[in-house]
Scaffold this motif. Structure first.
Motif, PDB file in Angstrom:
ATOM      1  N   GLN A   1       0.813  -1.205   0.000  1.00 56.91           N
ATOM      2  CA  GLN A   1       0.000   0.000   0.000  1.00 56.91           C
ATOM      3  C   GLN A   1       0.856   1.268   0.000  1.00 56.91           C
ATOM      4  OE1 GLN A   1       0.928  -1.677   2.614  1.00 56.91           O
ATOM      5  NE2 GLN A   1       0.150  -0.900   4.552  1.00 56.91           N
TER       6      GLN A   1
ATOM      7  N   PRO B   1      -5.720  -2.351   2.155  1.00 60.42           N
ATOM      8  CA  PRO B   1      -5.055  -2.314   0.849  1.00 60.42           C
ATOM      9  C   PRO B   1      -3.806  -3.187   0.779  1.00 60.42           C
ATOM     10  CG  PRO B   1      -4.755  -0.244   2.040  1.00 60.42           C
ATOM     11  CD  PRO B   1      -5.799  -1.018   2.775  1.00 60.42           C
TER      12      PRO B   1
ATOM     13  N   LEU C   1      -3.774  -5.751  -2.260  1.00 55.41           N
ATOM     14  CA  LEU C   1      -2.699  -5.678  -3.246  1.00 55.41           C
ATOM     15  C   LEU C   1      -1.812  -6.919  -3.171  1.00 55.41           C
ATOM     16  CD1 LEU C   1      -1.950  -1.932  -2.702  1.00 55.41           C
ATOM     17  CD2 LEU C   1      -2.510  -2.913  -4.921  1.00 55.41           C
TER      18      LEU C   1
ATOM     19  N   CYS D   1      -2.683  -1.679 -10.845  1.00 54.00           N
ATOM     20  CA  CYS D   1      -2.100  -0.920  -9.726  1.00 54.00           C
ATOM     21  C   CYS D   1      -0.603  -0.707  -9.942  1.00 54.00           C
ATOM     22  CB  CYS D   1      -2.337  -1.652  -8.412  1.00 54.00           C
ATOM     23  SG  CYS D   1      -4.064  -1.715  -7.881  1.00 54.00           S
TER      24      CYS D   1
ATOM     25  N   ASP E   1      -0.151   2.013 -12.506  1.00 51.67           N
ATOM     26  CA  ASP E   1      -0.515   3.311 -11.936  1.00 51.67           C
ATOM     27  C   ASP E   1       0.589   3.800 -10.996  1.00 51.67           C
ATOM     28  OD1 ASP E   1      -2.219   5.542 -11.231  1.00 51.67           O
ATOM     29  OD2 ASP E   1      -2.674   4.480  -9.379  1.00 51.67           O
TER      30      ASP E   1
ATOM     31  N   ARG F   1      -1.652   3.862  -1.490  1.00 50.54           N
ATOM     32  CA  ARG F   1      -2.879   3.211  -1.940  1.00 50.54           C
ATOM     33  C   ARG F   1      -3.770   2.939  -0.741  1.00 50.54           C
ATOM     34  NH1 ARG F   1       1.606   1.489  -3.366  1.00 50.54           N
ATOM     35  NH2 ARG F   1       2.323   2.068  -5.442  1.00 50.54           N
TER      36      ARG F   1
ATOM     37  N   VAL G   1      -9.454  -0.424  -4.076  1.00 52.59           N
ATOM     38  CA  VAL G   1      -8.099   0.095  -3.865  1.00 52.59           C
ATOM     39  C   VAL G   1      -7.839   1.195  -4.885  1.00 52.59           C
ATOM     40  CG1 VAL G   1      -5.640  -0.433  -3.899  1.00 52.59           C
ATOM     41  CG2 VAL G   1      -7.248  -2.095  -2.957  1.00 52.59           C
TER      42      VAL G   1
ATOM     43  N   GLY H   1      -5.201   4.701  -5.888  1.00 49.74           N
ATOM     44  CA  GLY H   1      -3.943   5.381  -5.668  1.00 49.74           C
ATOM     45  C   GLY H   1      -4.167   6.833  -5.297  1.00 49.74           C
TER      46      GLY H   1
END
Length: 239
Positions: free
Chosen positions: A30, A89, A93, A169, A172, A177, A184, A186
């Motif tokens: 995160q 997160p 993730l 993700c 990005d 995050r 989730v 950003g």
């Protein structure tokens, strides 16, 4: 059966209290540049080492690398994995990253997932209470034993879908995050600073401010990250 978690505290509880074989993947996905998973010189490692006093940036990177290598050895055996996650997160993730590893390794074993609620009613010796945890590492042995029965098999097709989310993700690559509305997203590095400022008192120590932040905003961010943001706010306040 191998237990997999992204929370070292939970891994320790599973191993010590429940006598299960557990792997911790302390990736902290995160926070920071996601390319750091393969970059020993990334500034994230040094920043975390400075606040956790863990032995330096190289030690931080080595811990992540070692845990990933252990996972790869487990994947090669094809043994059943039981993965513990929450809405945080870091867990979401981490789960996406793990699914990408399963796809790349063409894993042939079974994967189960336990999705842990971090809040809700529980029955205690004193009667019913409303539980509110910030991470799954805070759960005790009775709660974990109960959650074992909630494991669900995740299909290979779902691994692919979750790996797509991880890839999005990764591309990005935001500075921070968070889970907002179950998704989730950003955000900039200073996104949570307004929360810290509500707790910051110039005349008080970082530890006092940290305690207030953790009490008021138990959203699963690691202590060292809050300490870093407290320091940044303190520096800005004396300019």
């Amino acid at each position: 059966m191998i237990e997999v978690t992204f929370d070292p505290t939970l891994a320790n509880t599973l191993a010590q209290s429940l006598k299960l074989t557990a792997i911790a993947l302390p990736l902290d996905l995160q926070i920071g540049d996601l390319t750091r998973l393969t970059d020993a010189k990334n500034s994230y490692c040094g920043l975390k080492a400075r606040y956790t006093k863990s032995g330096g940036a190289s030690a931080e990177f080595a811990a992540v690398t070692t845990s990933q290598q252990r996972l790869q050895r487990v994947l090669a055996t094809g043994t059943t994995l039981r993965v513990w996650t929450s809405v945080n997160p870091a867990d979401q993730l981490g789960w996406g990253w793990l699914c990408s590893q399963l796809v790349q390794a063409q894993f042939m074993g079974v994967v189960q997932r336990i999705q842990i609620p971090l809040s809700g009613p529980v029955m205690t010796e004193m009667g019913p209470v409303f539980m509110q945890n910030s991470t799954i590492g805070e759960l005790d042995e009775p709660a974990l034993e109960h959650d074992l029965a909630t494991a669900k098999v995740v299909t290979a097709a779902d691994w692919v879908a979750f790996s797509y989310h991880w890839q999005a993700c990764y591309e990005d690559n935001a500075a921070l995050r968070l889970t907002l509305g179950g998704r989730v997203v950003g955000v900039p590095q200073d996104f949570l600073d307004p929360l810290v400022r509500t707790c910051y008192r110039p005349e008080q120590s970082t530890a006092q401010t940290l305690g207030r932040v953790l009490a008021n905003y138990p959203i699963g961010m690691p202590n060292w990250w809050w300490q870093y943001r407290i320091d940044q706010i303190a520096k800005a306040s004396v300019r």
